[in-house]
Motif scaffolding. Sequence first.
Motif, PDB file in Angstrom:
ATOM      1  N   UNK A 204       0.854  -1.185   0.000  1.00 39.06           N
ATOM      2  CA  UNK A 204       0.000   0.000   0.000  1.00 39.06           C
ATOM      3  C   UNK A 204       0.892   1.237   0.000  1.00 39.06           C
ATOM      4  N   UNK A 205       0.589   2.169  -0.898  1.00 43.31           N
ATOM      5  CA  UNK A 205       1.389   3.386  -0.970  1.00 43.31           C
ATOM      6  C   UNK A 205       0.560   4.508  -1.578  1.00 43.31           C
ATOM      7  N   UNK A 206       0.999   5.741  -1.288  1.00 47.74           N
ATOM      8  CA  UNK A 206       0.360   6.931  -1.844  1.00 47.74           C
ATOM      9  C   UNK A 206       1.298   7.544  -2.875  1.00 47.74           C
ATOM     10  N   UNK A 207       0.742   7.919  -4.024  1.00 47.73           N
ATOM     11  CA  UNK A 207       1.539   8.470  -5.114  1.00 47.73           C
ATOM     12  C   UNK A 207       0.892   9.766  -5.589  1.00 47.73           C
ATOM     13  N   UNK A 208       1.699  10.824  -5.617  1.00 50.64           N
ATOM     14  CA  UNK A 208       1.183  12.126  -6.035  1.00 50.64           C
ATOM     15  C   UNK A 208       2.118  12.742  -7.063  1.00 50.64           C
ATOM     16  N   UNK A 209       1.553  13.212  -8.162  1.00 52.06           N
ATOM     17  CA  UNK A 209       2.348  13.837  -9.215  1.00 52.06           C
ATOM     18  C   UNK A 209       1.567  15.032  -9.763  1.00 52.06           C
ATOM     19  N   UNK A 210       1.984  16.227  -9.359  1.00 51.15           N
ATOM     20  CA  UNK A 210       1.348  17.458  -9.842  1.00 51.15           C
ATOM     21  C   UNK A 210       2.416  18.538 -10.029  1.00 51.15           C
ATOM     22  N   UNK A 211       2.238  19.347 -11.057  1.00 52.50           N
ATOM     23  CA  UNK A 211       3.116  20.498 -11.304  1.00 52.50           C
ATOM     24  C   UNK A 211       4.593  20.086 -11.351  1.00 52.50           C
ATOM     25  N   UNK A 212       4.857  18.964 -12.002  1.00 51.09           N
ATOM     26  CA  UNK A 212       6.233  18.474 -12.210  1.00 51.09           C
ATOM     27  C   UNK A 212       6.934  18.114 -10.901  1.00 51.09           C
ATOM     28  N   UNK A 213       6.161  17.844  -9.867  1.00 53.15           N
ATOM     29  CA  UNK A 213       6.722  17.390  -8.598  1.00 53.15           C
ATOM     30  C   UNK A 213       6.032  16.084  -8.204  1.00 53.15           C
ATOM     31  N   UNK A 214       6.803  15.167  -7.636  1.00 52.83           N
ATOM     32  CA  UNK A 214       6.283  13.840  -7.310  1.00 52.83           C
ATOM     33  C   UNK A 214       6.589  13.498  -5.861  1.00 52.83           C
ATOM     34  N   UNK A 215       5.594  12.901  -5.195  1.00 54.55           N
ATOM     35  CA  UNK A 215       5.793  12.406  -3.835  1.00 54.55           C
ATOM     36  C   UNK A 215       5.322  10.960  -3.771  1.00 54.55           C
ATOM     37  N   UNK A 216       6.142  10.107  -3.154  1.00 55.75           N
ATOM     38  CA  UNK A 216       5.788   8.704  -2.947  1.00 55.75           C
ATOM     39  C   UNK A 216       5.881   8.411  -1.456  1.00 55.75           C
ATOM     40  N   UNK A 217       4.808   7.850  -0.900  1.00 56.20           N
ATOM     41  CA  UNK A 217       4.756   7.535   0.529  1.00 56.20           C
ATOM     42  C   UNK A 217       4.368   6.077   0.705  1.00 56.20           C
ATOM     43  N   UNK A 218       5.209   5.319   1.371  1.00 59.10           N
ATOM     44  CA  UNK A 218       4.942   3.887   1.577  1.00 59.10           C
ATOM     45  C   UNK A 218       4.247   3.665   2.917  1.00 59.10           C
ATOM     46  N   UNK A 219       3.139   2.932   2.878  1.00 57.99           N
ATOM     47  CA  UNK A 219       2.385   2.614   4.099  1.00 57.99           C
ATOM     48  C   UNK A 219       2.666   1.186   4.560  1.00 57.99           C
ATOM     49  N   UNK A 220       2.592   0.239   3.631  1.00 50.26           N
ATOM     50  CA  UNK A 220       2.853  -1.165   3.961  1.00 50.26           C
ATOM     51  C   UNK A 220       3.703  -1.788   2.867  1.00 50.26           C
ATOM     52  N   UNK A 221       4.485  -2.821   3.248  1.00 51.40           N
ATOM     53  CA  UNK A 221       5.250  -3.574   2.260  1.00 51.40           C
ATOM     54  C   UNK A 221       6.595  -2.948   1.950  1.00 51.40           C
ATOM     55  N   UNK A 222       6.998  -3.035   0.679  1.00 48.90           N
ATOM     56  CA  UNK A 222       8.300  -2.558   0.244  1.00 48.90           C
ATOM     57  C   UNK A 222       8.200  -2.146  -1.210  1.00 48.90           C
ATOM     58  N   UNK A 223       8.786  -1.005  -1.557  1.00 47.48           N
ATOM     59  CA  UNK A 223       8.733  -0.540  -2.939  1.00 47.48           C
ATOM     60  C   UNK A 223      10.089  -0.022  -3.375  1.00 47.48           C
ATOM     61  N   UNK A 224      10.275  -0.034  -4.683  1.00 47.81           N
ATOM     62  CA  UNK A 224      11.459   0.572  -5.295  1.00 47.81           C
ATOM     63  C   UNK A 224      10.986   1.727  -6.169  1.00 47.81           C
ATOM     64  N   UNK A 225      11.552   2.911  -5.935  1.00 48.81           N
ATOM     65  CA  UNK A 225      11.170   4.103  -6.678  1.00 48.81           C
ATOM     66  C   UNK A 225      12.346   4.541  -7.541  1.00 48.81           C
ATOM     67  N   UNK A 226      12.077   4.738  -8.826  1.00 47.00           N
ATOM     68  CA  UNK A 226      13.140   5.160  -9.741  1.00 47.00           C
ATOM     69  C   UNK A 226      12.797   6.503 -10.369  1.00 47.00           C
ATOM     70  N   UNK A 227      13.734   7.425 -10.303  1.00 48.10           N
ATOM     71  CA  UNK A 227      13.561   8.722 -10.951  1.00 48.10           C
ATOM     72  C   UNK A 227      13.758   8.552 -12.451  1.00 48.10           C
TER      73      UNK A 227
END
Length: 339
Positions: A204-227
């Motif tokens: 479970x995670x929250x993903x936000x992408x607006x105005x050329x800015x991105x935020x990723x927030x992890x709630x449960x589990x494990x994720x890999x984020x790549x720019x």
Amino acid sequence: MTSKLYHLFQTEDFLADDDFLRFVKYSYPDDVIFWSNWTEKSPENIQAYRNAVIQLKLILSDSEIVVSPSLRENLLADINASINQFERKRKRKRIRTIWLSGAASIILVATCLSWYFLSTVVVRADYAEDLLVHLPDGSEVRMNKNSTLSYARAFNWKARREVSLDGEAYFKVKHLNLTPDQIKRGELFVAVTNGVAVQVLGTEFNLKDRHHKTNVTLIKGKIQVQSKKTGRQYMLRPGELIDFDQEGVTVQKTQTAEAQTAWLSGKLIVSQTKVSDILQEFEDLYGYTVIVDNPALLQKKIDGAISIRSEESLLFTLKNILDVDIKKEGKTIYLKNRN
């Protein structure tokens, strides 16, 4: 599966059966054993089963599947046998009809398959609207206002489960990986924005992408984020979050994971947040343009929780905190200092 009357199935029945589809797509050991035992019994409809396997493999394969000469001969034999059922004098006409209708069917099927595998499903949450989307694999996506989610119509047939997001959404990804140290075709889930690609298996995670800015927030589990801009990869653990600017570089973050997911309960949690940033959020969610007659108000910082369940509740809070009068004209809102 044992309760199903597979010995009565035709090709189209096999193609519509979830257990059969899983067997051809993933070849899990239990499925392989079941279908091996079933085919060894030499059911009368074994040819329908084989045709269904060929069709699915043709869909899933990146390369052409060669039809064996024996199968081609069997198909021709079936056609000739059907021709013998008609009167001899109509033989030529029937042959022509069979081949023409077969060609038309092939074209129709090819067209439908092409549309299915190349088309995209697009779901949009309008201004002031939240949506809950159920993906074909059972994953859930809670979309925030003014957000767009897109994914392939043939979602379950792709090498990986992939969605694209413009806006903000909370993901609950269904875990399909049965073997911890092996990731099979179709098990990896990837959420893509203009700025990043987030890879998960089940989390479970929250993903936000607006105005050329991105935020990723992890709630449960494990994720890999790549720019996408820099190519750098980051591993997140529960409770961690990461921000990227328009150049794809990580930026300092003062908010907590709780603040990033507060929108799910209709709140905006702010900590020393400028009024200009709060008004930008309001414009994103409700589609208004806000004009402030005193630029100094935009630099004022606010702490606390603000309701965003409706535009009225947010404007009421700002009206009292900033001590301003509010005037609406169409989709424009004016904030004016009180005299």
